[in-house]
Design a protein around this motif. Structure first.
Motif, PDB file in Angstrom:
ATOM      1  N   GLN A 126     -13.245   5.718   7.046  1.00 34.57           N
ATOM      2  CA  GLN A 126     -12.491   4.462   7.072  1.00 34.57           C
ATOM      3  C   GLN A 126     -11.280   4.518   6.157  1.00 34.57           C
ATOM      4  O   GLN A 126     -10.285   3.837   6.391  1.00 34.57           O
ATOM      5  CB  GLN A 126     -13.402   3.300   6.667  1.00 34.57           C
ATOM      6  CG  GLN A 126     -14.454   2.979   7.719  1.00 34.57           C
ATOM      7  CD  GLN A 126     -15.295   1.769   7.341  1.00 34.57           C
ATOM      8  OE1 GLN A 126     -15.367   1.385   6.182  1.00 34.57           O
ATOM      9  NE2 GLN A 126     -15.945   1.182   8.319  1.00 34.57           N
ATOM     10  N   ALA A 127     -11.356   5.329   5.104  1.00 36.66           N
ATOM     11  CA  ALA A 127     -10.235   5.422   4.170  1.00 36.66           C
ATOM     12  C   ALA A 127      -9.205   6.461   4.598  1.00 36.66           C
ATOM     13  O   ALA A 127      -8.160   6.591   3.975  1.00 36.66           O
ATOM     14  CB  ALA A 127     -10.749   5.779   2.770  1.00 36.66           C
ATOM     15  N   GLN A 159      -0.163   7.418  11.141  1.00 40.28           N
ATOM     16  CA  GLN A 159       0.188   6.506  10.064  1.00 40.28           C
ATOM     17  C   GLN A 159       1.527   6.873   9.437  1.00 40.28           C
ATOM     18  O   GLN A 159       2.216   6.020   8.873  1.00 40.28           O
ATOM     19  CB  GLN A 159      -0.907   6.547   8.996  1.00 40.28           C
ATOM     20  CG  GLN A 159      -0.674   5.611   7.817  1.00 40.28           C
ATOM     21  CD  GLN A 159      -0.885   4.160   8.189  1.00 40.28           C
ATOM     22  OE1 GLN A 159      -1.842   3.819   8.867  1.00 40.28           O
ATOM     23  NE2 GLN A 159       0.017   3.290   7.753  1.00 40.28           N
ATOM     24  N   PRO A 208      -5.128   1.173   9.893  1.00 40.97           N
ATOM     25  CA  PRO A 208      -6.387   1.180   9.136  1.00 40.97           C
ATOM     26  C   PRO A 208      -7.454   0.240   9.687  1.00 40.97           C
ATOM     27  O   PRO A 208      -8.642   0.542   9.595  1.00 40.97           O
ATOM     28  CB  PRO A 208      -5.963   0.770   7.718  1.00 40.97           C
ATOM     29  CG  PRO A 208      -4.623   0.150   7.858  1.00 40.97           C
ATOM     30  CD  PRO A 208      -3.983   0.797   9.036  1.00 40.97           C
ATOM     31  N   SER A 264       0.833  -1.208   0.000  1.00 35.21           N
ATOM     32  CA  SER A 264       0.000   0.000   0.000  1.00 35.21           C
ATOM     33  C   SER A 264       0.865   1.255   0.000  1.00 35.21           C
ATOM     34  O   SER A 264       0.518   2.263  -0.629  1.00 35.21           O
ATOM     35  CB  SER A 264      -0.934  -0.008   1.208  1.00 35.21           C
ATOM     36  OG  SER A 264      -0.203  -0.123   2.417  1.00 35.21           O
ATOM     37  N   THR A 313      -9.114  -1.865   3.602  1.00 35.57           N
ATOM     38  CA  THR A 313     -10.266  -1.919   2.700  1.00 35.57           C
ATOM     39  C   THR A 313      -9.874  -2.252   1.273  1.00 35.57           C
ATOM     40  O   THR A 313     -10.745  -2.457   0.431  1.00 35.57           O
ATOM     41  CB  THR A 313     -11.003  -0.573   2.697  1.00 35.57           C
ATOM     42  OG1 THR A 313     -10.099   0.462   2.273  1.00 35.57           O
ATOM     43  CG2 THR A 313     -11.515  -0.220   4.086  1.00 35.57           C
ATOM     44  N   MET A 357     -11.127   1.477  10.626  1.00 40.50           N
ATOM     45  CA  MET A 357     -12.253   0.849   9.944  1.00 40.50           C
ATOM     46  C   MET A 357     -13.312   0.392  10.948  1.00 40.50           C
ATOM     47  O   MET A 357     -14.502   0.698  10.812  1.00 40.50           O
ATOM     48  CB  MET A 357     -11.744  -0.338   9.126  1.00 40.50           C
ATOM     49  CG  MET A 357     -12.784  -1.005   8.252  1.00 40.50           C
ATOM     50  SD  MET A 357     -12.000  -2.333   7.301  1.00 40.50           S
ATOM     51  CE  MET A 357     -13.397  -2.948   6.381  1.00 40.50           C
ATOM     52  N   ARG A 400      -6.302   8.655   6.548  1.00 39.91           N
ATOM     53  CA  ARG A 400      -4.987   8.369   7.125  1.00 39.91           C
ATOM     54  C   ARG A 400      -4.809   9.260   8.339  1.00 39.91           C
ATOM     55  O   ARG A 400      -4.823  10.486   8.231  1.00 39.91           O
ATOM     56  CB  ARG A 400      -3.885   8.658   6.100  1.00 39.91           C
ATOM     57  CG  ARG A 400      -3.830   7.680   4.963  1.00 39.91           C
ATOM     58  CD  ARG A 400      -2.915   8.213   3.870  1.00 39.91           C
ATOM     59  NE  ARG A 400      -1.604   8.547   4.379  1.00 39.91           N
ATOM     60  CZ  ARG A 400      -0.613   7.661   4.522  1.00 39.91           C
ATOM     61  NH1 ARG A 400      -0.808   6.408   4.198  1.00 39.91           N
ATOM     62  NH2 ARG A 400       0.555   8.042   4.987  1.00 39.91           N
ATOM     63  N   GLN A 454      -4.799   8.522  -1.021  1.00 48.64           N
ATOM     64  CA  GLN A 454      -4.889   7.789   0.230  1.00 48.64           C
ATOM     65  C   GLN A 454      -5.174   6.326  -0.101  1.00 48.64           C
ATOM     66  O   GLN A 454      -6.195   6.021  -0.723  1.00 48.64           O
ATOM     67  CB  GLN A 454      -5.993   8.357   1.122  1.00 48.64           C
ATOM     68  CG  GLN A 454      -5.754   9.804   1.519  1.00 48.64           C
ATOM     69  CD  GLN A 454      -6.762  10.299   2.535  1.00 48.64           C
ATOM     70  OE1 GLN A 454      -7.435   9.521   3.201  1.00 48.64           O
ATOM     71  NE2 GLN A 454      -6.876  11.609   2.659  1.00 48.64           N
ATOM     72  N   ASN A 476      -5.645   2.491   1.393  1.00 44.02           N
ATOM     73  CA  ASN A 476      -6.018   1.814   2.630  1.00 44.02           C
ATOM     74  C   ASN A 476      -5.837   0.315   2.480  1.00 44.02           C
ATOM     75  O   ASN A 476      -6.497  -0.318   1.649  1.00 44.02           O
ATOM     76  CB  ASN A 476      -7.479   2.142   2.987  1.00 44.02           C
ATOM     77  CG  ASN A 476      -7.849   1.692   4.385  1.00 44.02           C
ATOM     78  OD1 ASN A 476      -7.741   0.527   4.723  1.00 44.02           O
ATOM     79  ND2 ASN A 476      -8.288   2.629   5.195  1.00 44.02           N
TER      80      ASN A 476
END
Length: 743
Positions: free
Chosen positions: A340-341, A347, A403, A29, A51, A407, A343, A46, A48
């Motif tokens: 949820q996506a 991170q 993540p 990622s 997901t 999420m 950052r 971004q 993730n």
């Protein structure tokens, strides 16, 4: 040398969402994110890992299909996601089949090899039946089936990444399992190439490594499926069909065919298909999916209803007002997906580590091989050390640590009626130190009512009638309260109505010149206040009411006391925040005495009244780091945007909601404490995950290299390394799932 173009700003640019296959660790990622972000025509990217999606803001000249091709060319097949697309398909069934197939092929290899080590009698009996070289050939064939079948995914992706100079987790598995298999195949097919002391086979290690990692990915996918349950549950709330009225007759139609303006009938207990306005019937509606509040709400003609909520025992009819992505439910799903996506700032630490992690691990594997080859007893021990380092050092857990918690935490928030519009609000709220509230509509019900009327030289009804006639031309909440009090009275039309910002209004009614407003309005007009009426007004202010004065033809003739009842939950909300160690403030445009009286009743640490929107902004900035502001009105938007975290009451204005970082779908201010508790739980969960991921690698990589052997300790087996690596990812995902019951 040509200078690269400067990155373009993200404001107002199209946003493309991509579904990406093949990402298995933070290195994957991270590489996708770096390649996209490095392009001058991409403003923000971004990616993730949890997901398997990316959200990219880019120049309109760069098409979504071109973006998908860029990622695909990196070795991670990508497709463009349409608006409000369902979550990606569950990977668990395919991984389950792969893991079970690998286990079936690996079991004979493990039994033959490990059984002989554990039970010497079994070893001797087996070798009397089948020559050792023949057993090795059978093991080699079965292991090759494991690597070329279920394990093919590791080699296809991992070796391609190696060729691109961007090794990742699959590269480590491919190198580790491939090295163990290749060394064993040479020993089996060309033993003369290997010193006699090193003629050992590690077919069971190669096969078990692949089987254990596939099993870990299967368990991880199952847990991820549970983590995405919030989105799936929201999407499942809209029924597929509804009963629409066509030419006055009920017809069962697909919800997708409904348009704004259509009339839809609701049977008792039926789920509402789309947003609308009730036109017929009265009954209770269960809106718990929207607000988190379990008590059904009474709805009557003219009231709005929301798609996904559940009708009670009454038969209702409503007119559709929104469809598709314009519905409240679709916007909620969009907010949850965006959160949820997101950052979080934390991170960045993970990204810096994982960027160099895999190359460092490969270097350590080479170092371990060289040291064991130089100082160890034989070549076999050197191979085992190198393979163990490659297998055990998995960046999967590090990549999932942040993540996965976001999420699950965002999904939990949606179930509690808390929507995080900005993903980093999850991190910022955990550091909250002081929470400031607007008063009207936030801590109060936002529906003021007239509680007292005092007059001097005018009839009470006349004072109410004149004032209501003037306020009929006003949109102020206090004016609407006076109008409500005058319900049923015949009102004369008002002439020459002029608003006095911050003070009140003037008007001509029934031939009389009226001034309606606060004490400052009387003073500015040069009107002498009536002493008795002012005493009543001061007493009302002390009790938390707002006084409104009426002057007719230059004489102060009446005073109205208006009170906005506190929400029943407000005191409990303030108490909950204080029990969490947070300071509370109230910033209100109401009179200082009114604000202070309410603040004292609710137990607020400090209450300020008479504030303009600019004053609120100044007060928020003076609070320093860790400030939270909770509001609902248009005039709260600047403070909501200025606070470290702005929380909007979902029953408030759209402008306030747009300016906020988080939204409480219900009007209950207790949601603030729940949001902060959830944020603290998410950050605590992330710290636990990161500690495990980093500590695991820091502790076990030296063990895999053989650091304990000189002190009489063991040399870690590649199989144990594979098991520990798989369990590390499962641990991180399972730990994140605990957030489903947080707050």
């Amino acid at each position: 040398m040509t200078q690269a173009a400067a990155p373009i700003p993200a404001d107002g640019l199209p946003v493309t969402r991509l579904a990406i296959r093949g990402m298995s660790c933070a290195a994957c990622s991270g590489r996708v994110g770096r390649v996209l972000s490095a392009r001058p025509d991409v403003a923000d990217a971004q990616v993730n890992l949890a997901t398997h999606r990316a959200q990219v803001s880019h120049d309109p000249a760069l098409t979504p299909q071109a973006l998908a091709q860029i990622v695909t060319d990196l070795g991670y097949p990508a497709t463009v996601i349409a608006d409000r697309a369902p979550p990606p398909p569950d990977e668990a069934p395919a991984l389950r089949r792969a893991a079970l197939t690998a286990a079936a092929l690996t079991l004979p290899v493990a039994v033959v090899e490990m059984g002989g080590h554990l039970v010497p009698a079994f070893h001797h009996w087996l070798h009397t039946l089948v020559p050792m070289r023949a057993l090795w050939v059978v093991q080699m064939i079965l292991t090759l089936a494991v690597l070329a079948g279920p394990g093919r995914r590791f080699f296809g992706t991992g070796l391609a990444a190696l060729r691109r100079g961007a090794p990742e987790m699959n590269s480590l598995v491919a190198l580790g399992a491939g090295t163990a298999f290749a060394f064993s195949a040479v020993v089996t097919l060309a033993p003369g190439l290997v010193p006699a002391a090193s003629r050992q086979v590690w077919f069971e290690a190669a096969a078990v490594i692949v089987t254990l990692i596939l099993t870990g990915r299967w368990l991880e996918a199952r847990a991820k499926g549970q983590a995405g349950a919030a989105i799936r549950a929201l999407l499942a709330l809209t029924p597929d069909h509804a009963t629409a009225l066509r030419d006055g007759h009920p017809v069962r139609v697909a919800v997708a065919d409904l348009q704004p303006g259509d009339l839809v009938q609701l049977a008792p207990g039926e789920r509402i298909a789309l947003d609308g306005v009730l036109t017929e019937g009265e009954g209770h509606v269960d809106e718990s999916m929207l607000t988190g509040e379990p008590v059904p709400v009474l709805r009557a003609p003219g009231d709005t209803v929301t798609g996904g909520t559940v009708n009670g025992a009454a038969a209702l009819t409503y007119r559709v007002t929104a469809t598709g992505p314009d519905t409240v439910l679709s916007r909620i799903v969009a907010l949850v997906e965006e959160a949820q996506a997101a950052r979080l700032p934390v991170q960045a630490l993970v990204d810096r580590v994982t960027r160099i992690f895999v190359p460092v691990v490969m270097g350590l594997a080479v170092l371990a091989f060289a040291l064991w080859l130089t100082f160890g007893p034989d070549l076999a021990h050197a191979v085992v050390a190198a393979v163990s380092v490659l297998i055990i050092a998995c960046p999967c857990a590090m990549g999932l640590a942040v993540p996965m918690s976001i999420m699950v935490g965002s999904g939990r928030g949606a179930r509690l009626g808390i929507l995080f519009r900005q993903g980093d609000a999850l991190q910022k709220l955990a550091g909250a130190r002081v929470v400031a509230f607007d008063k009207t509509g936030t801590l109060t019900q936002g529906r003021p009512r007239v509680t007292q009327i005092w007059t001097h030289g005018i009839d009470r009804d006349a004072a109410l009638r004149l004032t209501a006639a003037a306020e009929a031309r006003s949109e102020h909440p206090l004016g609407r309260a006076i109008l409500a009090k005058a319900g049923g009275m015949t009102l004369s039309p008002a002439q020459s109505v002029t608003a006095l910002p911050g003070r009140g209004l003037t008007a001509m009614v029934e031939g009389r010149s009226l001034l309606i407003g606060n004490a400052a309005a009387l003073q500015a007009a040069g009107i002498v206040p009536d002493a008795a009426l002012i005493r009543h007004a001061d007493a009302a202010s002390t009790d938390g009411a707002t006084p409104v004065h009426l002057a007719a033809d230059g004489r102060h003739v009446a005073t109205f006391a208006l009170a906005d009842p506190e929400r029943p939950e407000s005191a409990a909300a303030i108490a909950a925040l204080r029990n969490m160690g947070l300071r509370t403030q109230m910033l209100s445009g109401d009179l200082p005495a009114t604000a202070q009286a309410m603040g004292a009743r609710l137990g607020i640490d400090g209450a300020q009244g008479g504030l303009t929107p600019d004053d609120k902004l100044t007060a928020i900035r003076a609070m320093g780091p860790g400030s939270v502001f909770v509001g609902d009105g248009i005039n709260d938007a600047p403070a909501l945007a200025a606070a470290d975290t702005g929380i909007a009451i979902g029953t408030g204005t759209d402008i306030a909601i747009e300016a906020a970082d988080a939204v409480l779908m219900a009007g209950d201010p207790q949601g603030v404490a729940r949001a902060i508790r959830l944020s603290r739980a998410v950050m605590r969960n992330i710290r636990q995950n990161l500690f495990w991921a980093f500590a695991y690698n820091a502790a076990l990589i030296p063990v895999a290299m053989g650091a304990l052997v000189p002190f009489g300790g063991p040399q870690l087996s590649p199989m144990l390394g594979a098991g520990a690596m798989a369990l590390s990812s499962v641990f991180v995902v399972t730990n994140a799932l605990r957030l489903r019951t947080a707050a």
